[in-house]
Design a protein around this motif. Structure first.
Motif, PDB file in Angstrom:
ATOM      1  N   ALA A  93      -1.771 -31.096 -23.315  1.00 61.26           N
ATOM      2  CA  ALA A  93      -1.125 -32.332 -23.777  1.00 61.26           C
ATOM      3  C   ALA A  93       0.381 -32.264 -23.570  1.00 61.26           C
ATOM      4  O   ALA A  93       1.000 -33.231 -23.113  1.00 61.26           O
ATOM      5  CB  ALA A  93      -1.450 -32.584 -25.244  1.00 61.26           C
ATOM      6  N   GLU A  94       0.977 -31.115 -23.883  1.00 63.77           N
ATOM      7  CA  GLU A  94       2.421 -30.956 -23.684  1.00 63.77           C
ATOM      8  C   GLU A  94       2.772 -31.021 -22.203  1.00 63.77           C
ATOM      9  O   GLU A  94       3.742 -31.697 -21.820  1.00 63.77           O
ATOM     10  CB  GLU A  94       2.888 -29.627 -24.286  1.00 63.77           C
ATOM     11  CG  GLU A  94       2.805 -29.593 -25.798  1.00 63.77           C
ATOM     12  CD  GLU A  94       2.952 -28.197 -26.380  1.00 63.77           C
ATOM     13  OE1 GLU A  94       3.512 -28.095 -27.488  1.00 63.77           O
ATOM     14  OE2 GLU A  94       2.506 -27.214 -25.748  1.00 63.77           O
ATOM     15  N   MET A  95       1.993 -30.344 -21.355  1.00 68.08           N
ATOM     16  CA  MET A  95       2.268 -30.378 -19.918  1.00 68.08           C
ATOM     17  C   MET A  95       2.109 -31.781 -19.353  1.00 68.08           C
ATOM     18  O   MET A  95       2.919 -32.232 -18.542  1.00 68.08           O
ATOM     19  CB  MET A  95       1.354 -29.398 -19.170  1.00 68.08           C
ATOM     20  CG  MET A  95       1.732 -27.948 -19.390  1.00 68.08           C
ATOM     21  SD  MET A  95       0.827 -26.805 -18.312  1.00 68.08           S
ATOM     22  CE  MET A  95      -0.630 -26.482 -19.282  1.00 68.08           C
ATOM     23  N   ARG A  96       1.077 -32.495 -19.799  1.00 68.35           N
ATOM     24  CA  ARG A  96       0.846 -33.860 -19.324  1.00 68.35           C
ATOM     25  C   ARG A  96       2.026 -34.757 -19.707  1.00 68.35           C
ATOM     26  O   ARG A  96       2.498 -35.570 -18.910  1.00 68.35           O
ATOM     27  CB  ARG A  96      -0.469 -34.399 -19.896  1.00 68.35           C
ATOM     28  CG  ARG A  96      -0.934 -35.690 -19.273  1.00 68.35           C
ATOM     29  CD  ARG A  96      -2.305 -36.117 -19.795  1.00 68.35           C
ATOM     30  NE  ARG A  96      -3.336 -35.186 -19.356  1.00 68.35           N
ATOM     31  CZ  ARG A  96      -4.008 -34.372 -20.182  1.00 68.35           C
ATOM     32  NH1 ARG A  96      -3.767 -34.377 -21.490  1.00 68.35           N
ATOM     33  NH2 ARG A  96      -4.929 -33.566 -19.709  1.00 68.35           N
ATOM     34  N   GLY A  97       2.527 -34.596 -20.923  1.00 67.09           N
ATOM     35  CA  GLY A  97       3.680 -35.383 -21.359  1.00 67.09           C
ATOM     36  C   GLY A  97       4.928 -35.050 -20.570  1.00 67.09           C
ATOM     37  O   GLY A  97       5.684 -35.943 -20.178  1.00 67.09           O
ATOM     38  N   LEU A  98       5.153 -33.757 -20.317  1.00 59.09           N
ATOM     39  CA  LEU A  98       6.329 -33.349 -19.548  1.00 59.09           C
ATOM     40  C   LEU A  98       6.276 -33.885 -18.121  1.00 59.09           C
ATOM     41  O   LEU A  98       7.294 -34.311 -17.570  1.00 59.09           O
ATOM     42  CB  LEU A  98       6.458 -31.824 -19.536  1.00 59.09           C
ATOM     43  CG  LEU A  98       6.863 -31.199 -20.866  1.00 59.09           C
ATOM     44  CD1 LEU A  98       6.698 -29.688 -20.820  1.00 59.09           C
ATOM     45  CD2 LEU A  98       8.291 -31.585 -21.230  1.00 59.09           C
ATOM     46  N   LEU A  99       5.099 -33.877 -17.516  1.00 62.27           N
ATOM     47  CA  LEU A  99       4.976 -34.387 -16.155  1.00 62.27           C
ATOM     48  C   LEU A  99       5.064 -35.913 -16.109  1.00 62.27           C
ATOM     49  O   LEU A  99       5.705 -36.469 -15.212  1.00 62.27           O
ATOM     50  CB  LEU A  99       3.668 -33.926 -15.521  1.00 62.27           C
ATOM     51  CG  LEU A  99       3.635 -32.462 -15.113  1.00 62.27           C
ATOM     52  CD1 LEU A  99       2.221 -32.028 -14.770  1.00 62.27           C
ATOM     53  CD2 LEU A  99       4.563 -32.218 -13.936  1.00 62.27           C
ATOM     54  N   ALA A 100       4.436 -36.576 -17.054  1.00 62.92           N
ATOM     55  CA  ALA A 100       4.458 -38.042 -17.058  1.00 62.92           C
ATOM     56  C   ALA A 100       5.873 -38.552 -17.288  1.00 62.92           C
ATOM     57  O   ALA A 100       6.372 -39.399 -16.543  1.00 62.92           O
ATOM     58  CB  ALA A 100       3.507 -38.587 -18.117  1.00 62.92           C
ATOM     59  N   THR A 105       9.997 -35.806 -24.496  1.00 60.73           N
ATOM     60  CA  THR A 105      10.094 -34.539 -25.209  1.00 60.73           C
ATOM     61  C   THR A 105      11.532 -34.054 -25.275  1.00 60.73           C
ATOM     62  O   THR A 105      12.008 -33.637 -26.326  1.00 60.73           O
ATOM     63  CB  THR A 105       9.219 -33.457 -24.529  1.00 60.73           C
ATOM     64  OG1 THR A 105       7.872 -33.924 -24.477  1.00 60.73           O
ATOM     65  CG2 THR A 105       9.269 -32.147 -25.287  1.00 60.73           C
ATOM     66  N   PHE A 106      12.215 -34.103 -24.143  1.00 60.86           N
ATOM     67  CA  PHE A 106      13.601 -33.623 -24.034  1.00 60.86           C
ATOM     68  C   PHE A 106      14.482 -34.773 -23.568  1.00 60.86           C
ATOM     69  O   PHE A 106      14.581 -35.047 -22.368  1.00 60.86           O
ATOM     70  CB  PHE A 106      13.684 -32.459 -23.037  1.00 60.86           C
ATOM     71  CG  PHE A 106      12.816 -31.289 -23.377  1.00 60.86           C
ATOM     72  CD1 PHE A 106      13.073 -30.515 -24.509  1.00 60.86           C
ATOM     73  CD2 PHE A 106      11.735 -30.958 -22.587  1.00 60.86           C
ATOM     74  CE1 PHE A 106      12.266 -29.440 -24.821  1.00 60.86           C
ATOM     75  CE2 PHE A 106      10.915 -29.874 -22.903  1.00 60.86           C
ATOM     76  CZ  PHE A 106      11.189 -29.121 -24.023  1.00 60.86           C
ATOM     77  N   ASP A 107      15.148 -35.424 -24.507  1.00 54.32           N
ATOM     78  CA  ASP A 107      15.896 -36.647 -24.239  1.00 54.32           C
ATOM     79  C   ASP A 107      16.893 -36.513 -23.090  1.00 54.32           C
ATOM     80  O   ASP A 107      17.000 -37.386 -22.246  1.00 54.32           O
ATOM     81  CB  ASP A 107      16.612 -37.104 -25.517  1.00 54.32           C
ATOM     82  CG  ASP A 107      17.257 -38.459 -25.350  1.00 54.32           C
ATOM     83  OD1 ASP A 107      16.632 -39.341 -24.747  1.00 54.32           O
ATOM     84  OD2 ASP A 107      18.401 -38.629 -25.817  1.00 54.32           O
ATOM     85  N   GLY A 108      17.630 -35.436 -23.007  1.00 52.57           N
ATOM     86  CA  GLY A 108      18.678 -35.308 -22.002  1.00 52.57           C
ATOM     87  C   GLY A 108      18.259 -34.611 -20.723  1.00 52.57           C
ATOM     88  O   GLY A 108      19.111 -34.287 -19.899  1.00 52.57           O
ATOM     89  N   THR A 109      16.975 -34.401 -20.513  1.00 55.63           N
ATOM     90  CA  THR A 109      16.529 -33.653 -19.334  1.00 55.63           C
ATOM     91  C   THR A 109      16.830 -34.378 -18.028  1.00 55.63           C
ATOM     92  O   THR A 109      16.925 -35.611 -18.001  1.00 55.63           O
ATOM     93  CB  THR A 109      15.018 -33.349 -19.409  1.00 55.63           C
ATOM     94  OG1 THR A 109      14.667 -32.486 -18.329  1.00 55.63           O
ATOM     95  CG2 THR A 109      14.183 -34.611 -19.316  1.00 55.63           C
ATOM     96  N   VAL A 110      17.006 -33.608 -16.968  1.00 58.19           N
ATOM     97  CA  VAL A 110      17.166 -34.190 -15.638  1.00 58.19           C
ATOM     98  C   VAL A 110      15.841 -34.193 -14.877  1.00 58.19           C
ATOM     99  O   VAL A 110      15.783 -34.656 -13.745  1.00 58.19           O
ATOM    100  CB  VAL A 110      18.247 -33.447 -14.808  1.00 58.19           C
ATOM    101  CG1 VAL A 110      19.602 -33.592 -15.444  1.00 58.19           C
ATOM    102  CG2 VAL A 110      17.873 -31.995 -14.590  1.00 58.19           C
TER     103      VAL A 110
END
Length: 157
Positions: A93-100, A105-110
């Motif tokens: 679930a975490e990986m799916r969210g990070l990829l989608a 999850t991480f507001d400032g991510t690039v």
């Protein structure tokens, strides 16, 4: 007659599989930014996920992340964390969210949102002023997201 029935049944099954894909706008993120439900209802193919992760025109995960399992792919990046051990650090679930959409999850991510079609600056607007017209397609399909997740889940410490 049997061949026609078999062909019709196969096409209906294929249509049902396509119809079950969750559209990018319909992805349901949980409170932690994960996506609990599969985007396709089907298991991912880890071998295809490895190809996607190392292919420049697809996921290109290695542009930002080091992945020892893809040592034959040149120029691994150091912008994001190493993905070695990803299968131990994150659940599906975490990986799916990070990829989608990692920004859930991480507001400032690039990190790019690989399964998103709206809600961001259109490619080209910030640089050339010549953004693509019309609707955008996601970088990866729903099945490709599931394939990359299947690959990442194999990366254990």
């Amino acid at each position: 007659m049997k061949l026609t029935s078999l062909t019709l049944a196969a096409s209906l099954i294929g249509s049902a599989a396509l119809a079950s894909d969750v559209a990018p706008k319909d992805v349901m993120f949980n409170e932690d930014g994960g996506v609990d439900a599969s985007l396709t209802g089907m298991a991912g193919d880890a071998a295809n996920g490895a190809i996607i992760a190392g292919t420049k025109s697809k996921g290109n995960c290695v542009a930002c992340h080091a992945i020892s399992a893809l040592a034959d792919v040149p120029f691994h990046g150091e912008v994001g964390p190493t993905l070695d051990g990803a299968g131990d650090r994150w659940d599906t679930a975490e990986m799916r969210g990070l990829l989608a959409d990692a920004k859930m999850t991480f507001d400032g991510t690039v990190m790019p949102a690989f399964y998103k079609v709206d809600g961001f600056t259109r490619p080209g607007d910030a640089y050339t002023g010549k953004a693509a017209e019309g609707p955008l397609t996601p970088i990866l399909t729903a099945q490709e997201i599931e394939d990359v997740i299947a690959f990442l889940a194999t990366l254990k410490e």
